[in-house]
Scaffold this active site. Structure first.
Site, PDB file in Angstrom:
ATOM      1  N   HIS A 132      -8.653   3.184  26.441  1.00 17.57           N
ATOM      2  CA  HIS A 132      -9.528   2.157  27.283  1.00 17.57           C
ATOM      3  C   HIS A 132     -10.129   2.922  28.473  1.00 17.57           C
ATOM      4  O   HIS A 132     -11.264   3.005  28.780  1.00 17.57           O
ATOM      5  CB  HIS A 132      -9.159   0.835  27.649  1.00 17.57           C
ATOM      6  CG  HIS A 132      -8.498   0.285  26.062  1.00 17.57           C
ATOM      7  ND1 HIS A 132      -9.176   0.473  24.852  1.00 17.57           N
ATOM      8  CD2 HIS A 132      -7.299  -0.453  25.765  1.00 17.57           C
ATOM      9  CE1 HIS A 132      -8.386  -0.093  23.907  1.00 17.57           C
ATOM     10  NE2 HIS A 132      -7.351  -0.938  24.496  1.00 17.57           N
ATOM     11  N   HIS A 181     -11.798  -0.754  20.891  1.00 16.39           N
ATOM     12  CA  HIS A 181     -12.492  -1.818  20.926  1.00 16.39           C
ATOM     13  C   HIS A 181     -13.179  -2.047  22.276  1.00 16.39           C
ATOM     14  O   HIS A 181     -14.260  -2.821  22.355  1.00 16.39           O
ATOM     15  CB  HIS A 181     -11.623  -3.404  20.465  1.00 16.39           C
ATOM     16  CG  HIS A 181     -10.694  -3.652  21.604  1.00 16.39           C
ATOM     17  ND1 HIS A 181      -9.400  -3.168  21.731  1.00 16.39           N
ATOM     18  CD2 HIS A 181     -10.961  -4.517  22.841  1.00 16.39           C
ATOM     19  CE1 HIS A 181      -9.005  -3.863  22.699  1.00 16.39           C
ATOM     20  NE2 HIS A 181      -9.921  -4.809  23.341  1.00 16.39           N
ATOM     21  N   VAL A 224       0.651  -1.391   0.006  1.00 13.72           N
ATOM     22  CA  VAL A 224      -0.187  -0.241  -0.018  1.00 13.72           C
ATOM     23  C   VAL A 224       1.039   1.379   0.048  1.00 13.72           C
ATOM     24  O   VAL A 224       0.345   2.247   0.021  1.00 13.72           O
ATOM     25  CB  VAL A 224      -0.986   0.120   1.108  1.00 13.72           C
ATOM     26  CG1 VAL A 224      -1.961  -1.153   1.060  1.00 13.72           C
ATOM     27  CG2 VAL A 224      -0.238  -0.059   2.432  1.00 13.72           C
ATOM     28  N   LYS A 228       0.387  -4.734  33.628  1.00 13.18           N
ATOM     29  CA  LYS A 228       0.629  -6.057  33.015  1.00 13.18           C
ATOM     30  C   LYS A 228       1.071  -6.944  34.162  1.00 13.18           C
ATOM     31  O   LYS A 228       1.745  -6.692  35.143  1.00 13.18           O
ATOM     32  CB  LYS A 228       1.692  -5.816  31.948  1.00 13.18           C
ATOM     33  CG  LYS A 228       1.294  -5.308  30.565  1.00 13.18           C
ATOM     34  CD  LYS A 228       2.073  -5.652  29.343  1.00 13.18           C
ATOM     35  CE  LYS A 228       1.142  -4.940  28.055  1.00 13.18           C
ATOM     36  NZ  LYS A 228       0.176  -5.910  27.853  1.00 13.18           N
TER      37      LYS A 228
HETATM   38  P1  NAP Z   1       0.803  -6.928  12.438  1.00 14.49           P
HETATM   39  O1  NAP Z   1       0.562  -8.436  12.880  1.00 14.49           O
HETATM   40  O2  NAP Z   1       2.135  -6.449  12.433  1.00 14.49           O
HETATM   41  O3  NAP Z   1      -0.051  -6.821  10.963  1.00 14.49           O
HETATM   42  C1  NAP Z   1       0.275  -5.887  10.021  1.00 14.49           C
HETATM   43  C2  NAP Z   1      -0.306  -5.966   8.861  1.00 14.49           C
HETATM   44  O4  NAP Z   1      -0.064  -5.000   7.790  1.00 14.49           O
HETATM   45  C3  NAP Z   1       0.025  -7.444   8.218  1.00 14.49           C
HETATM   46  O5  NAP Z   1      -1.060  -7.811   7.606  1.00 14.49           O
HETATM   47  C4  NAP Z   1       1.142  -6.808   7.076  1.00 14.49           C
HETATM   48  O6  NAP Z   1       0.920  -7.669   5.953  1.00 14.49           O
HETATM   49  C5  NAP Z   1       0.462  -5.474   6.683  1.00 14.49           C
HETATM   50  N1  NAP Z   1       1.270  -4.559   6.160  1.00 14.49           N
HETATM   51  C6  NAP Z   1       2.362  -3.781   6.535  1.00 14.49           C
HETATM   52  N2  NAP Z   1       3.018  -2.931   5.739  1.00 14.49           N
HETATM   53  C7  NAP Z   1       2.157  -2.953   4.766  1.00 14.49           C
HETATM   54  C8  NAP Z   1       2.514  -2.509   3.321  1.00 14.49           C
HETATM   55  N3  NAP Z   1       3.090  -1.750   3.056  1.00 14.49           N
HETATM   56  N4  NAP Z   1       1.247  -2.914   2.448  1.00 14.49           N
HETATM   57  C9  NAP Z   1       0.409  -3.648   2.691  1.00 14.49           C
HETATM   58  N5  NAP Z   1       0.061  -4.338   3.845  1.00 14.49           N
HETATM   59  C10 NAP Z   1       1.059  -4.037   4.773  1.00 14.49           C
HETATM   60  O7  NAP Z   1      -0.456  -5.822  13.199  1.00 14.49           O
HETATM   61  P2  NAP Z   1      -1.278  -6.391  14.065  1.00 14.49           P
HETATM   62  O8  NAP Z   1      -1.088  -6.843  15.397  1.00 14.49           O
HETATM   63  O9  NAP Z   1      -2.322  -7.265  13.534  1.00 14.49           O
HETATM   64  O10 NAP Z   1      -1.871  -5.009  14.424  1.00 14.49           O
HETATM   65  C11 NAP Z   1      -2.499  -3.999  13.461  1.00 14.49           C
HETATM   66  C12 NAP Z   1      -3.001  -2.726  13.850  1.00 14.49           C
HETATM   67  O11 NAP Z   1      -3.936  -2.976  15.110  1.00 14.49           O
HETATM   68  C13 NAP Z   1      -1.790  -1.983  14.529  1.00 14.49           C
HETATM   69  O12 NAP Z   1      -1.778  -0.548  14.283  1.00 14.49           O
HETATM   70  C14 NAP Z   1      -2.048  -2.247  15.981  1.00 14.49           C
HETATM   71  O13 NAP Z   1      -1.387  -1.348  16.844  1.00 14.49           O
HETATM   72  C15 NAP Z   1      -3.379  -2.315  16.267  1.00 14.49           C
HETATM   73  N6  NAP Z   1      -3.845  -3.170  17.282  1.00 14.49           N
HETATM   74  C16 NAP Z   1      -3.517  -4.550  17.171  1.00 14.49           C
HETATM   75  C17 NAP Z   1      -4.038  -5.373  18.419  1.00 14.49           C
HETATM   76  C18 NAP Z   1      -3.529  -6.855  18.426  1.00 14.49           C
HETATM   77  O14 NAP Z   1      -4.022  -7.453  19.457  1.00 14.49           O
HETATM   78  N7  NAP Z   1      -2.842  -7.311  17.652  1.00 14.49           N
HETATM   79  C19 NAP Z   1      -4.665  -4.724  19.273  1.00 14.49           C
HETATM   80  C20 NAP Z   1      -5.192  -3.104  19.216  1.00 14.49           C
HETATM   81  C21 NAP Z   1      -4.620  -2.625  18.091  1.00 14.49           C
HETATM   82  P3  NAP Z   1       2.382  -8.023   5.210  1.00 14.49           P
HETATM   83  O15 NAP Z   1       3.318  -8.292   6.082  1.00 14.49           O
HETATM   84  O16 NAP Z   1       1.899  -9.344   4.593  1.00 14.49           O
HETATM   85  O17 NAP Z   1       2.307  -7.102   4.273  1.00 14.49           O
END
Ligand code: NAP
Length: 483
Positions: free
Chosen positions: A235, A173, A87, A335
């Site tokens: 939260h 959330h 992206v 935590k």
């Molecule tokens: P993650 O596991 O690091 O996933 C990031 C996602 O973004 C992956 O699907 C990655 O896919 C994609 N991505 C990264 N760079 C990209 C690019 N240039 N083009 C297209 N896709 C790209 O992160 P996450 O834990 O799912 O968290 C996502 C967001 O939600 C963050 O802002 C985080 O702070 C927030 N959040 C997460 C949680 C949780 O429980 N995990 C809770 C609350 C909030 P590829 O590597 O395949 O590109």
């Protein structure tokens, strides 16, 4: 209710998508909440064929949904189309735009950004340059939206260049949780609480979010943010708003959010003068997890032997308005605590004159969000039986167990309601820009005061209830923490 026809999920291979978003979409599908024509376009960089990705999603959903029927899962994944795009490059958007508009679809699109905020700007620009940010399309953004007020404004400005405020859905959330919405129902659907909901009758309010997990696996992000920015800014302050806000004129998004922002703007400032009396920072050391196994220290978990990041924070806040003047709001999150528990306790004042001696404990309203969802009112009752000495009392709970109220139905994922609201264009449970800015302003002042006073986090043992210094916050007012 009209529903968007396309849901585009950026970050489709990520942890949040796997654990929460796809299972939520699955449940919405399985329970008939999704219109037949809703497509899910899943975007991330990792190369996958459509079939491979659908199989992955099917396994995530089956893991979460006990006894999921194969034909229902198959019908759900058939809605999904995977796009391997980066992206941050313009080319990806040609492919995305073509897919969105395929067969005359894409009339109303929800874009969900489950990615790092560092690429929000690129996504918004990419969508705008392809005419994908016009009404009625809308965008959902995940936390964290910034590290402080300045970065929050910067990120929100970037999003605002493409999507107007009413089409920007900022996720917290916690607002999707059943009990949190129940707090609104409890306060504004029952007449009996309103006359009691003020400083005349309420002695103190406590809001605690305790986790047993450490920061393992979230090292870099967590070490930069800490408990204050990761949990308190969003939260805890959202829960505080729902407890403290004035009755809104309707359930309309604008009406609710305007009342919340007034609460945030009424928070008494915490500065270098009062920060030591009003806040406690902590960091977990070695100890035990809830199963009795050994737990490493935070510094070992994040592999930063010099880290000064707080994994625990407690604040004695005050809401400076007519309703709440003089009532302390004790906020705490940590935590590696002894137990996983999220609760709000409204502690009422004692009776003005007790005819029962010390037996008459003040009433308490406990709103428990985790581990189970429950609302309990502690009331005094005569101890059954006869007595040679006066009338002994006992405290008994009036109990509203949500698992009983929902007839043992499964507990919903908080994201289910929020995704449904985004699809049907209902922003009531999302956070508006003013709210975030007011929250960051208050948080920034505390962080600045910590730096000015050189307040380092106090150690606490993993598996305990946090640093012992936290008791000073409550004991100063003759109160104690509900643990
Ligand atoms: P993650 O596991 O690091 O996933 C990031 C996602 O973004 C992956 O699907 C990655 O896919 C994609 N991505 C990264 N760079 C990209 C690019 N240039 N083009 C297209 N896709 C790209 O992160 P996450 O834990 O799912 O968290 C996502 C967001 O939600 C963050 O802002 C985080 O702070 C927030 N959040 C997460 C949680 C949780 O429980 N995990 C809770 C609350 C909030 P590829 O590597 O395949 O590109």
């Amino acid at each position: 209710m009209a529903m968007a026809d396309t849901f585009v999920l950026f970050g489709a291979t990520g942890d949040l998508a796997k654990r929460m978003l796809f299972p939520s979409l699955y449940f919405l599908h399985a329970e008939g909440f999704l219109d037949d024509d809703v497509r899910i376009l899943a975007a991330a960089r990792s190369p996958r064929s459509n079939e491979e990705f659908r199989a992955e999603v099917a396994s995530w959903c089956c893991e979460r949904a006990d006894g999921a029927k194969q034909d229902v899962v198959d019908a759900f994944v058939a809605r999904i189309h995977y796009l391997a795009i980066d992206v941050t490059t313009p080319e990806g958007y040609d492919e995305l735009a073509a897919k969105i508009r395929e067969n005359g679809k894409g009339k109303e699109v929800v874009f969900y950004l489950s990615t790092s905020p560092s690429i929000f700007g690129a996504v918004c620009q990419g969508l705008k340059s392809h005419g994908l940010s016009e009404p009625p399309h809308r965008i959902v953004v995940e936390k964290p939206i910034g590290y402080d007020l300045e970065s929050n404004i910067r990120i929100n400005d970037t999003v605002a260049e493409a999507f107007s405020e009413e089409r920007t859905f900022r996720i917290d959330h916690y607002l999707g949780k059943e009990t949190v919405q129940n707090l609104i129902a409890l306060r504004f659907g029952n007449r009996i609480f309103e006359p009691l909901w003020n400083s005349q009758t309420v002695e103190s309010v406590q809001i605690s979010i305790a986790e047993t997990l450490g920061a393992e696996g979230r090292g870099g992000y967590y070490d930069e943010y800490g408990a204050m920015r990761d949990m308190m800014q969003n939260h805890l302050l959202q829960l505080l708003c729902l407890v403290a806000m004035e009755p809104p004129s309707s359930l309309n998004a604008e009406a609710i959010r305007n009342e919340k922002v007034k609460v945030l703007r009424s928070l008494g400032p915490i500065t270098a003068e009062n920060v030591e009396a009003r806040t406690v920072r902590g960091q977990y050391k070695e100890g035990f997890d809830p199963d009795g196994g050994k737990a490493a220290s935070y510094r070992d978990d994040v592999e930063n032997p010099k880290s000064e990041t707080e994994t625990y924070v407690a604040v004695a806040a005050d809401v400076r308005n007519w309703r709440w003047a003089g009532v302390p709001f004790y906020l705490e999150t940590g935590k590696r605590m002894a137990e996983r528990k999220t609760h709000v306790v409204i502690a009422f004042k004692p009776v003005p004159h007790s005819i029962f001696g010390d037996d008459a404990s003040p009433n308490e309203l406990h709103i428990v969000l985790q581990p189970e969802e429950r609302i309990t009112l502690q009331i005094m009752n005569k101890r059954p039986g006869i007595s040679a000495e006066g009338m002994p009392l006992q405290e008994l709970p009036l109990n509203l167990s949500l698992s009983e109220a929902t007839n043992g139905q499964r507990r919903r994922i908080a994201y289910e309601q929020l995704i449904l609201d985004a699809l049907t264009n209902n922003p009531s449970l999302f956070v508006q820009r003013d709210e975030q800015e007011a929250a960051w302003k208050w948080i920034d002042a505390i962080a600045k005061a910590w730096a000015e006073r050189g307040m380092e986090p106090k150690p606490y043992r993993s598996g305990s209830n946090g640093p012992s210094a936290k008791h000073v916050l409550t004991e100063r007012n003759g109160h104690s923490w509900y643990e």
